[in-house]
Write an enzyme that holds these catalytic residues in place. Structure first.
Site, PDB file in Angstrom:
ATOM      1  N   LYS A 197      -8.083  45.228 -62.041  1.00 22.74           N
ATOM      2  CA  LYS A 197      -6.868  45.586 -61.294  1.00 22.74           C
ATOM      3  C   LYS A 197      -7.239  46.263 -59.980  1.00 22.74           C
ATOM      4  O   LYS A 197      -8.376  46.741 -59.836  1.00 22.74           O
ATOM      5  CB  LYS A 197      -5.992  46.501 -62.143  1.00 22.74           C
ATOM      6  CG  LYS A 197      -6.672  47.819 -62.507  1.00 22.74           C
ATOM      7  CD  LYS A 197      -5.931  48.544 -63.619  1.00 22.74           C
ATOM      8  CE  LYS A 197      -6.576  49.892 -63.901  1.00 22.74           C
ATOM      9  NZ  LYS A 197      -6.076  50.495 -65.156  1.00 22.74           N
ATOM     10  N   ARG A 203       4.163  56.952 -70.742  1.00 23.35           N
ATOM     11  CA  ARG A 203       4.277  56.226 -69.488  1.00 23.35           C
ATOM     12  C   ARG A 203       4.834  54.844 -69.816  1.00 23.35           C
ATOM     13  O   ARG A 203       5.939  54.502 -69.444  1.00 23.35           O
ATOM     14  CB  ARG A 203       2.892  56.164 -68.834  1.00 23.35           C
ATOM     15  CG  ARG A 203       2.868  55.885 -67.383  1.00 23.35           C
ATOM     16  CD  ARG A 203       1.460  55.942 -66.831  1.00 23.35           C
ATOM     17  NE  ARG A 203       0.544  55.031 -67.544  1.00 23.35           N
ATOM     18  CZ  ARG A 203      -0.695  54.761 -67.160  1.00 23.35           C
ATOM     19  NH1 ARG A 203      -1.197  55.342 -66.092  1.00 23.35           N
ATOM     20  NH2 ARG A 203      -1.453  53.938 -67.844  1.00 23.35           N
ATOM     21  N   TYR A 230     -11.936  68.732 -34.931  1.00 23.84           N
ATOM     22  CA  TYR A 230     -10.544  69.188 -34.881  1.00 23.84           C
ATOM     23  C   TYR A 230     -10.383  70.524 -35.597  1.00 23.84           C
ATOM     24  O   TYR A 230     -10.953  70.737 -36.679  1.00 23.84           O
ATOM     25  CB  TYR A 230      -9.635  68.178 -35.584  1.00 23.84           C
ATOM     26  CG  TYR A 230      -9.264  66.986 -34.737  1.00 23.84           C
ATOM     27  CD1 TYR A 230      -8.516  67.122 -33.580  1.00 23.84           C
ATOM     28  CD2 TYR A 230      -9.653  65.704 -35.137  1.00 23.84           C
ATOM     29  CE1 TYR A 230      -8.166  66.010 -32.822  1.00 23.84           C
ATOM     30  CE2 TYR A 230      -9.296  64.589 -34.398  1.00 23.84           C
ATOM     31  CZ  TYR A 230      -8.561  64.752 -33.236  1.00 23.84           C
ATOM     32  OH  TYR A 230      -8.214  63.651 -32.504  1.00 23.84           O
ATOM     33  N   MET A 269      -9.959  60.376 -37.765  1.00 26.72           N
ATOM     34  CA  MET A 269      -9.530  59.025 -38.152  1.00 26.72           C
ATOM     35  C   MET A 269     -10.676  58.022 -38.127  1.00 26.72           C
ATOM     36  O   MET A 269     -10.829  57.197 -39.024  1.00 26.72           O
ATOM     37  CB  MET A 269      -8.394  58.557 -37.234  1.00 26.72           C
ATOM     38  CG  MET A 269      -7.777  57.244 -37.677  1.00 26.72           C
ATOM     39  SD  MET A 269      -6.507  56.655 -36.551  1.00 26.72           S
ATOM     40  CE  MET A 269      -5.206  57.850 -36.812  1.00 26.72           C
TER      41      MET A 269
HETATM   42  C1  LIG Z   1      -7.084  50.878 -65.989  1.00 26.01           C
HETATM   43  C2  LIG Z   1      -6.973  50.809 -67.456  1.00 26.01           C
HETATM   44  C3  LIG Z   1      -8.099  50.932 -68.266  1.00 26.01           C
HETATM   45  C4  LIG Z   1      -9.481  51.244 -67.728  1.00 26.01           C
HETATM   46  O1  LIG Z   1      -9.624  52.624 -67.531  1.00 26.01           O
HETATM   47  P1  LIG Z   1     -11.039  53.218 -67.023  1.00 26.01           P
HETATM   48  O2  LIG Z   1     -10.847  54.674 -67.106  1.00 26.01           O
HETATM   49  O3  LIG Z   1     -11.185  52.755 -65.611  1.00 26.01           O
HETATM   50  O4  LIG Z   1     -12.065  52.665 -67.910  1.00 26.01           O
HETATM   51  C5  LIG Z   1      -7.942  50.740 -69.627  1.00 26.01           C
HETATM   52  N1  LIG Z   1      -6.723  50.477 -70.165  1.00 26.01           N
HETATM   53  C6  LIG Z   1      -5.618  50.382 -69.400  1.00 26.01           C
HETATM   54  C7  LIG Z   1      -4.314  50.085 -70.047  1.00 26.01           C
HETATM   55  C8  LIG Z   1      -5.700  50.544 -68.028  1.00 26.01           C
HETATM   56  O5  LIG Z   1      -4.592  50.446 -67.278  1.00 26.01           O
END
Ligand SMILES: *Cc1c(COP(=O)(O)O)cnc(C)c1O
Length: 358
Positions: free
Chosen positions: A35, A131, A254, A302
């Protein structure tokens, strides 16, 4: 290779890290998390390297999934939040995507529209993260709906841990007890473990593990713990574009937040928050140049930042500075910025030139 800012992606390190996952969880299938463009590394390139080593890929959005299918990835792809808008189910079916199903509305839609084209459903239980997922109260109703689905579609039960990166956190026990309770009379395959649980909670490996951050060579435990033989995949480099001999008492950057405590040699480096390097990185954040570690001084701007090179050998214009990667643990940079490596990796902007090496 003297680009203004470059992220070098070491694909051999990804293969190495997959081996680490396999050695930790030898009896589990691997759902590799790609992802957010493979945590900022380039999902296409990462997927190509590991597609024959893993059981499937996890993505957050339909666009991410479709891009993998378009490049010919044929192994399972799991849409981690399922479909959440009416048109998305049809696209998921066209692309043969596995769906995470986490609420009763999704199940009702599947009952109405059918599951043709969907290879697997990943039934997500909310065991405490609050969640996504079926709560304890909803689960009985959800199971009834699942049983009414017409096709003999494969199902997996999953949950996600809130505190697996903290050792012996009571919330983890609470979540596991809840998961056991809800799934005890089910024969479906199970999936619980993210990277932290893969490394520290072998009893949770179950049928499918879901490694994300560890594939990219970053410890899920942050700077608290070394990286379990993981190899950093991304090395972020920029160039020295100016050198200044400053006298004790002179200021840098800055806000004039850094005042030289003695005569210093300061290098200006060609990246800043416009490239995704965090502005929150304070004086003292580590970096690496010409074989030695040194540190940032003054504010990140930046397009540039400044580092102290007084004790660095032979510094000259064009020298490469590593901001994180092979020598500079991104976990340490993240800790300096009160964040996590995940956020730094996914935050690089399109000004950064990526190059992939085997
Ligand atoms: C992103 C995600 C993971 C992976 O988590 P890591 O901490 O990066 O290993 C596992 N399960 C779900 C549902 C996720 O969204």
């Amino acid at each position: 290779m003297s680009k203004r800012v470059s992220a070098t992606i070491n694909l051999a390190a990804v293969s190495h890290n997959i081996k680490v996952v396999k050695s930790k969880a030898p009896n589990s299938q691997i759902l590799a998390m790609v992802k957010a463009d493979a945590y900022g590394h380039g999902a296409g390139e990462i997927a190509r390297v590991v597609e024959n080593e893993v059981g499937g890929f996890g993505v957050a959005t339909l666009e991410e999934a479709a891009a993998l299918r378009d490049m010919g990835i044929s192994i399972p792809i799991v849409l981690l939040e399922g479909f959440n808008f009416p048109h998305e189910l049809a696209i998921a079916k066209e692309n043969g995507l596995d769906l995470v199903v986490h609420n009763l509305d999704q199940l009702s839609t599947l009952l109405k529209d059918g599951c043709d084209g969907i290879p697997r459903l990943w039934l997500k239980l909310d065991t405490g993260m609050h969640r996504l997922g079926f709560s304890e109260d909803e689960w009985q109703a959800a199971r009834l709906l699942v049983e009414q689905l017409d096709l003999p579609i494969e199902k997996i039960v999953m949950t996600h841990l809130a505190c697996a990166d903290e050792f012996n956190h009571p919330q983890t026990n609470h979540q596991i007890t809840c998961f056991e309770h809800l799934t005890q009379d089910l024969s479906y395959p199970r999936s619980i473990a993210n990277s932290a649980a893969i490394i520290s909670l072998p009893e949770l490996h179950q049928n499918w593990v879901r490694p994300g951050i560890m594939l990219y060579g970053v410890s899920p435990f942050g700077a608290k713990k070394e990286s379990e033989n993981l190899k950093a995949v991304m090395t972020l480099n920029a160039s020295v574009i100016a050198l200044k001999h400053l006298k004790a008492g002179e200021w840098v950057g800055y806000g004039a937040t850094y005042q030289c405590p003695s005569d210093r040699l300061i290098a200006t480096v060609s990246l800043g928050y416009g490239d995704g390097y965090p502005r929150s990185a304070p004086t003292g954040t580590p970096c690496y140049i010409n074989g030695v570690m040194t540190e940032l001084v003054g504010r990140v701007s930046m397009d540039m930042l400044t580092i102290d090179v007084t004790d660095v050998p032979d510094v000259k214009l064009g020298d490469q500075v590593e901001l994180w990667g092979e020598h500079v643990h991104i976990e340490k940079v993240a800790a300096c910025c009160n964040t996590i490596g995940y956020e730094l990796l996914t935050g690089l902007t399109n000004r950064v030139a990526f190059n992939y090496v085997r």
